[in-house]
Design an enzyme around this catalytic site. Structure first.
Site, PDB file in Angstrom:
ATOM      1  N   THR A   1       0.857  -1.188   0.000  1.00  0.00           N
ATOM      2  CA  THR A   1       0.000   0.000   0.000  1.00  0.00           C
ATOM      3  C   THR A   1       0.892   1.236   0.000  1.00  0.00           C
ATOM      4  OG1 THR A   1      -2.063   0.916   0.855  1.00  0.00           O
ATOM      5  CG2 THR A   1      -0.423   0.321   2.519  1.00  0.00           C
TER       6      THR A   1
ATOM      7  N   CYS B   1      -2.885   7.861   7.800  1.00  0.00           N
ATOM      8  CA  CYS B   1      -3.436   6.511   7.733  1.00  0.00           C
ATOM      9  C   CYS B   1      -2.413   5.513   8.282  1.00  0.00           C
ATOM     10  CB  CYS B   1      -3.758   6.125   6.292  1.00  0.00           C
ATOM     11  SG  CYS B   1      -5.018   7.149   5.512  1.00  0.00           S
TER      12      CYS B   1
ATOM     13  N   HIS C   1      -5.328  -0.707   4.932  1.00  0.00           N
ATOM     14  CA  HIS C   1      -4.931   0.711   4.885  1.00  0.00           C
ATOM     15  C   HIS C   1      -6.054   1.481   5.601  1.00  0.00           C
ATOM     16  CE1 HIS C   1      -3.088   4.175   2.331  1.00  0.00           C
ATOM     17  NE2 HIS C   1      -3.908   4.730   3.210  1.00  0.00           N
TER      18      HIS C   1
END
Lengths: 161, 217
Positions: free
Chosen positions: A24, A30, A47
């Site tokens: 990711t 995040c 994520h």
């Protein structure tokens, strides 16, 4: 066997098994949650954007929130043949990119990291390594052959977890 | 009011915001540079999170971004993204150095260049927002803009936190500056404005457009 790179989007989660890799990109506040069962060689990655689904205003994407993404990820890995009691977790992200903060999202990066820890504790999955906080973005890649999590950044180099 | 219920008039109103905001920003920048700065017709897009990152070249693409958060009658995030090369050329102009395609040679130069880029970012972002406030007669208080050179995804995701609570898509008002070929300093950059989901109805009401997309006066 050729390994496949499985992309995990923002507010998304995916599972994969050896020899595939999960990746990711562009984690800011995040958090990238990587789970791994070293015996089954099955990995999972989420994520996560927000700490808990209580913040949702009608949104139903469970992959977006730490408290719903982690149980869902464990469940998907179990269906693939992984066992929760063997799983270990690695975390990356949860930065505070800016000094300015919106009142709705104070210290959102830190809260995301804390919510992941809390959820993993509840699931009895140990966090064996993490690269969280700071003020920079990260990209992560989990190798399901070894369980190594590669963390890359623009401003703070790269590391292996 | 969600963008699911927007009609073409609503979209036109949002485009006009991009037009007026970025138009003022372009004229501020052209005054600094002493050359015209051209902009494209604004786009109002409703995009998935990954598509939004693609607008900036991809989640991992390194961008030079001036970022701010604004609140008041309406809330949201603004990002002014510059291509790295364009950012350095603007800095070279400010310091009256020869305009080259190369970036700063030393760490000291880099610091200097960044402060110039930051100043330019501050000027264009505040021009945009003050034009928006004048146009809508709404109170808009911006945070101090911050400069970040990092992965686009890590930066822009801040603008998605509020939209993310509602769903998996976000509305973005995008305006691009384009190089008009003949200029000494090509300006390649664009604005992304991400209003808070609750702010649309306030913007529309301020401009006399009802929730049903009718003009009222």
């Amino acid at each position: 066997m050729e390994s496949v790179l499985v992309k995990v989007g923002m507010a998304d989660l995916q599972v994969a098994q050896s020899p595939d890799r999960l990746r990711t990109t562009g984690l800011g506040s995040c958090v990238g949650v990587a789970l791994y069962d070293p015996i089954a060689k099955i990995g999972g990655m989420a994520h996560v954007m927000l700490p808990n689904q209580a913040l949702s205003r009608g949104d139903t994407n469970r992959a977006k929130y730490a408290d719903t993404a982690i149980p869902l990820l464990i469940d998907k890995m179990e269906k693939m043949g992984a066992e929760p009691r063997r799983m270990v977790a690695k975390l990356a992200g949860g930065a505070q990119m800016f000094k300015f903060q919106s009142a709705h999202n104070l210290s959102i990066g830190r809260r995301n990291v804390e919510a992941c820890h809390q959820q993993l504790r509840q699931a009895n999955i140990p966090v064996v390594a993490e690269d969280t906080g700071g003020n920079f973005g990260r990209t992560i890649e989990l190798d399901t052959v070894t369980g190594i999590l590669y963390v890359r950044s623009v401003n703070a180099g790269s590391k292996k977890l | 009011m969600t963008w699911l219920k927007f009609n073409p008039l609503h979209m036109d109103v949002l485009k006009e915001i991009g037009n007026i905001g970025a138009g003022h920003a372009a004229s501020s920048l052209s005054q600094i540079l002493g050359q015209p700065v051209h902009m494209q017709i604004p786009e109002v897009r409703i995009v998935s999170f990954d598509e939004l990152a693609e607008l900036a070249g991809g989640a991992e693409q390194v961008v030079v971004a001036t970022c701010l958060y604004f609140r008041g009658d309406v809330e949201g995030y603004m990002f002014f993204l510059l291509e790295e090369r364009s950012a350095w050329q603007l800095a070279q102009f400010v310091y009256q150095q020869p305009i080259t395609a190369k970036g700063p040679a030393t760490e000291q130069d880099r610091e200097l260049y960044l402060s110039a880029v930051q100043e330019i970012g501050n000027i264009v972002c505040s021009s945009y927002l003050s034009a928006l406030a004048d146009f809508t007669m709404l109170k808009i208080s911006p945070s101090v803009p911050e400069l970040a050179i990092d992965m686009a995804g890590a930066i822009i995701s801040y603008g998605l936190l509020e939209a993310g609570k509602v769903g998996d898509r976000a509305l973005v008002i995008e305006t691009c500056f384009v190089d008009s070929n003949h200029n000494e300093i090509p300006v390649d950059g664009h604005f992304l404005l991400l209003p808070h989901p609750d702010s649309y109805s306030i913007i529309f009401a301020a401009l006399g457009v009802s929730g049903h997309g009718k003009c009222s006066g």
